[in-house]
Design a protein around this motif. Structure first.
Motif, PDB file in Angstrom:
ATOM      1  N   ALA B  84       0.837  -1.206   0.000  1.00 52.08           N
ATOM      2  CA  ALA B  84       0.000   0.000   0.000  1.00 52.08           C
ATOM      3  C   ALA B  84       0.875   1.261   0.000  1.00 52.08           C
ATOM      4  N   GLN B  85       1.993   1.192   0.750  1.00 45.33           N
ATOM      5  CA  GLN B  85       2.928   2.319   0.826  1.00 45.33           C
ATOM      6  C   GLN B  85       3.522   2.622  -0.557  1.00 45.33           C
ATOM      7  N   ALA B  86       3.812   1.563  -1.327  1.00 48.98           N
ATOM      8  CA  ALA B  86       4.360   1.736  -2.679  1.00 48.98           C
ATOM      9  C   ALA B  86       3.361   2.483  -3.561  1.00 48.98           C
ATOM     10  N   VAL B  87       2.064   2.205  -3.377  1.00 46.78           N
ATOM     11  CA  VAL B  87       1.041   2.905  -4.165  1.00 46.78           C
ATOM     12  C   VAL B  87       0.996   4.380  -3.746  1.00 46.78           C
ATOM     13  N   ARG B  88       1.061   4.613  -2.441  1.00 46.19           N
ATOM     14  CA  ARG B  88       1.034   5.983  -1.934  1.00 46.19           C
ATOM     15  C   ARG B  88       2.210   6.784  -2.507  1.00 46.19           C
TER      16      ARG B  88
END
Lengths: 334, 334
Positions: B84-88
């Protein structure tokens, strides 16, 4: 002798299926009398019973597309309304109809009347489980929304029903919620959990999920009328759609599939029996001063017979009187 | 080239089924790259793809019984949270996980973030119909309660999804309610009906009932998260219970039933296929700035493959960007 008022004109197969069910019930149960409300000539053409039965003629009836509350107010001579009126006037002990559900709910509330202390009667049905034991669920849609306090009352009523009518000792009560943890749900369901957990008269087992209902996770399942209605209709729809998909899949499967289906016929019939819970009787608007019971609109004579049998058990066990006593006690304590 | 972050450690069959699904997807779709988050050694033992794939090693993962919001806050190096952090951080365009649903919802909301103007993202799945066409339903339980305004936003989001991902022109939007008449339901659903009927951008067909869902009564079905969750779990439970009852009925039915079942095998397999809608991909937490998609916990490699394909279509059709534009417009008009 207990007297049951029967709306002879309600449902898809009325008056034939209704009267035939009454015939069977009168033959089997010598301790009941039946009042049949409806078109005398039509009723007579199917009635074989001669004792303990009475026809009260009326030309008026409530149709399936009538606006419920309005129909009950205006059609004062409708077969369903006359049946409810007989209960109100103590000329009958209970009323059964396979007609317009909303109208029967309205007749129950406004003509028969609520038990003192019960804020919102709930629609209760015995639902099917895979093991055949079943569970009692309410509210299935008598109410469009409910408070936590209503859900608590449903739990008390449902326990009385399971104990008395289905002879289940210390019935396990589950709260239908969106997870099994105690903290799940919207504010109404969280508060209901607290009320149920605090009531030591109940055998509350906590939250239950809709996916576990047919596996018999509880004996009594408490839910608000909006969710209960959606769950009931989902079960009906899913069951019917699967059976119809199976049927059309067999039809398009050629000779092999047809032969297989022929061999499997008793098995598939057994499966249909699991989904069909009309043996348990009709849906009770529970929390009223007397049994008011709805047969499914498509009821055949056997379903009508089962509903009369169910009402007879409700009267024999005095489940309504017990509920009256319990709620009077609560009222006094408050 | 679009990049999809995949939590390799979530679900009952992780990392095997996840990595095998990724292998298949990379072989079939040359326009995507995959980031696999999880235990590098374990991932490598299943990974056959060599191009457009990257492993980001982490020892931490979220378990199925972890408290969702807390787990996302504390396990900052968990495979799901890193995805999810990579998407953010725009290092990936979407994230997929078969792990803890609540945690993925929390990671979606708190790490990826909502589209401006969308108050409550909803969990959307393509559900099975008897004719195989399916329908998109939301919210399936991302929220414990919803306002009429939320339901209106679900209708807009669901229509975008059906149009873009499922290529349905002018999708019919139905509001799940306890009757088909316009006046049905609790205050929230009555108000939602008014909002949907007034929105000319929607093809609103009115209230629909749960019993008609599998017959394909609408292309998009809008419901609050509490009811949607109950309906979804009822469908799963009813379907599974019927199939298991059929199985045990065949087993106790002797040689005749077993021979019948053998002949009917392709037919029953076909039936199972109708109930199993994993071909349509996973459940999308829709209303976020990027696709965040939950595979079923029991997903096999094929279900993971289907979910990657679904996310690829979401990215290709820019369905999220279109939703962002639509809600920005609404915000400005307000």
């Amino acid at each position: 002798m207990k007297t049951i008022a029967v709306d002879a004109m309600g449902g898809d197969n009325a008056p034939k299926a209704i009267v035939e069910g009454v015939d069977q019930a009168l033959a089997d149960f010598s301790d009941i009398a039946i009042q049949l409300y409806g078109d005398e000539a039509k009723i007579k053409s199917y009635l074989t019973a001669t004792e303990r039965v009475m026809i009260i003629h009326t030309d008026e009836k409530i149709n399936s597309d009538d606006e419920p509350a309005k129909a009950v107010r205006r059609k004062k001579k409708a077969s369903m309304v006359l049946g409810a009126q007989a209960v109100r006037e103590k000329k009958a002990d209970a009323v059964i109809s396979a007609g317009n559900t909303g109208a029967l709910l309205a007749a129950g509330l406004f003509v028969v009347g609520r038990i003192k202390g019960v804020d919102r009667p709930g629609l209760l049905s015995t639902m099917p489980t895979v093991d055949g034991r079943g569970y009692d669920m309410l509210d299935l849609g008598a109410n469009a929304e409910n408070s936590a306090h209503h859900l608590h009352q449903f739990a008390i009523l449902g326990s009385f029903y399971a104990q008395n009518v289905r002879k289940i000792n210390n019935p396990r009560v589950g709260l239908l919620n969106n997870g099994t943890e105690a903290t799940k749900g919207d504010p109404v369901h969280k508060e209901a959990y607290e009320l149920l957990a605090a009531d030591t008269s109940l055998n509350f087992i906590g939250n239950v999920e809709a996916r576990d209902l047919m596996e018999g996770v509880a004996d009594v399942v408490v839910t608000d009328g909006f969710t209960g209605n959606a769950v009931l209709k989902t079960m009906e729809g899913t069951g019917l759609s699967i059976l119809s998909a199976l049927k059309s899949s067999i039809q398009s499967g050629g000779a092999r599939a047809k032969m297989g289906a022929l061999l499997l016929k008793p098995t598939l019939y057994n499966l249909k029996g699991i989904m069909d819970y009309s043996d348990a009787g009709g849906a009770v608007l529970f929390g009223l001063k007397a049994p008011v019971v709805k047969c499914h609109g498509s009821s055949d004579a056997t379903a009508v017979y089962s509903t009369i049998k169910q009402v007879r058990t409700m009267l024999e066990t005095k489940v309504v009187d017990q509920s009256v006593a319990a709620f009077t006690k609560v009222e006094k304590e408050d």
